[in-house]
Structures are given as structure tokens and as C-alpha cells.
Enzyme design. Sequence first.
Site, PDB file in Angstrom:
ATOM      1  CD  GLU A   1      -2.976  -0.934  -0.019  1.00 42.32           C
ATOM      2  OE1 GLU A   1      -3.024   0.160  -0.622  1.00 42.32           O
ATOM      3  OE2 GLU A   1      -3.676  -1.910  -0.337  1.00 42.32           O
TER       4      GLU A   1
ATOM      5  CG  ASP B   1      -7.843   4.373  -4.175  1.00 47.32           C
ATOM      6  OD1 ASP B   1      -9.069   4.380  -4.442  1.00 47.32           O
ATOM      7  OD2 ASP B   1      -7.032   3.659  -4.789  1.00 47.32           O
TER       8      ASP B   1
ATOM      9  CE1 TYR C   1      -6.436   3.227  -0.041  1.00 49.52           C
ATOM     10  CE2 TYR C   1      -4.053   3.075   0.164  1.00 49.52           C
ATOM     11  CZ  TYR C   1      -5.238   2.604  -0.361  1.00 49.52           C
ATOM     12  OH  TYR C   1      -5.237   1.518  -1.192  1.00 49.52           O
TER      13      TYR C   1
END
Length: 286
Positions: free
Chosen positions: A33, A131, A113
Site C-alpha cells: 500500500e 483512494d 488510507y
Amino acid sequence: MDTQALLVWFQAAERPLPWRKEGTSAWGVLLSEVMSQQTPVARVAPVWEEWMSRWPTPASFARASRAEVLRAWGKLGYPRRALRLWECAQVLGDEPVPDDVDKLLALPGIGDYTARAVACFHYGHNVPVVDTNVRRVYARAVSGTFLAPGASKKELGEVATLLPELQGPRFSAALMELGALVCTAKNPDCAHCPLRPTCAWFQDGCPPPNEQELARAKKKVQKFQGTDRQVRGLILDVLRAAAHPVPQADIDVVWPDAAQRSRALASLLDDGLAEQDPSGLFRLPL
């Protein structure tokens, strides 16, 4: 939004990304990520696989030097992310990557996030993960508008209302995948979109952005050629390739503008991405 249609589409369209393989650790998901932020997954995948082979746990990564980390980061861009991951590993040590969003947020370099992505995609918690791709799908399919620049906290609540009680994490991954592959920023492939029958933007005739939306979008475009970012990257290339500290002359040849070159070097020193030793030579941080 037609949840079932989206899940059926995802079953057939899901990309075989290496971090989606069964058995990938929470650390592996966290790495993927962070690496994938503002970087295409095609560039991330080989670097991620190398890192997981070399540093499969936070503890093993924490034992690496910062210079090793920056060399392994290579050309992924935004190298401060690499050092923040290293700082995160220093804090985790032998402890497992937490499954709680707030505990994840307490780690260095882990933003909202990433914390939600790890909690959702690895631990299966049904929390909204938002996102740019998800924001774009929501804007078109639900609101019938173009994506406004700048994320807001209210979007978490809006996306949360879409999450099904069952398969919530898979639904979140499907939303993200749809934005990456079909509901793209330019030339969306509406003909193959599973949400087309209920998409507010499609039902409205796919109206083009208005002048205000176009102006905002143009402001968001980031140039790279000729910027301080480019010069920083060129200087880092020199330091990564050098087995020993280098003199100023080795840096001076990478860019003709002395003022910009000096500014870029100073910012690398300030960010901890480069160091100057007592003899005046430059190197990656130890």
C-alpha cells in the site's frame, strides 16, 4: 449501487497482484500500500517481491541500514516513503502489524488510507478504504459528477454507506479495481462497466466536465521535467550508485543550474535522504 454486479465483475477481472496471494502477511500488505501510492502497480510489483524476499518481517527490515533501504527503493519515486517505512519497522520490531485503524495510524508514516487498507484488505475489517479510484467511482456512479480535487473526511462516511455487511472488504477492493481498470480518469470504458445500468453519470449522458472542473483538474497535474524533484532524483542516483562518499564535483555534473542543484541537494540533506561527512563528501544516510 449494484453490489452483486460489481462483485461478479471483480471475480473475473481481479488482477493477480503478488500481494493478493493467499498467505501474504500484514507487513506485506502494508508495504504494497505504501509503495503503490502515486506509483503504478506494474512498477511496484517487482520491487515489492524483492523486498519481501529480502525483508519478510518488520524486524528483518529494521536491521537494514537506511542506505540499503534507499538503494533497494530504486526509482519508485518519493523516497521519503522508504525511510518512513524503515521508521515504522523500528517501532514494530518483533511485534505484529496491528489490526486496529487507530493503532496503525500511530505508526510512523502510516496515514489514514494505509491504515484502513491494512485493516480491511488483510484483517477483513469492514471499514471504508477511499483512494482516488474509489472517489472517482463514487463521484460518477452515485453523484453523477466529476471528481473534485482534494479528498475530504465526509467521503469516508459516504463510501461507508455502500459497504455490504457480507463481503465488505472484497467490495472495497472491487470498487478500487473498477476505478483502476474501467472507470478511469480519461476515457472510461463504460461499455464494460458492471455499474452502467445504475451509474448516475452514465444515465445523464456522460456529460463532460464544466469549465470550473477542467480548471481544477489542470491545477492538479504535476509536472516533473525540470523540477526540483527531477534534480533530487538525479542526485540520489549518483549517491545510490556510489560505493563510497562522493565529492561535490560528482553531483555538479548532473544538472546545469547551480542554484536549483544546490536547492535540491539541501532539501535531500534536510529530509535525511543524504548526508555530508566530516570531510565534506556526500553519501546516503547510514
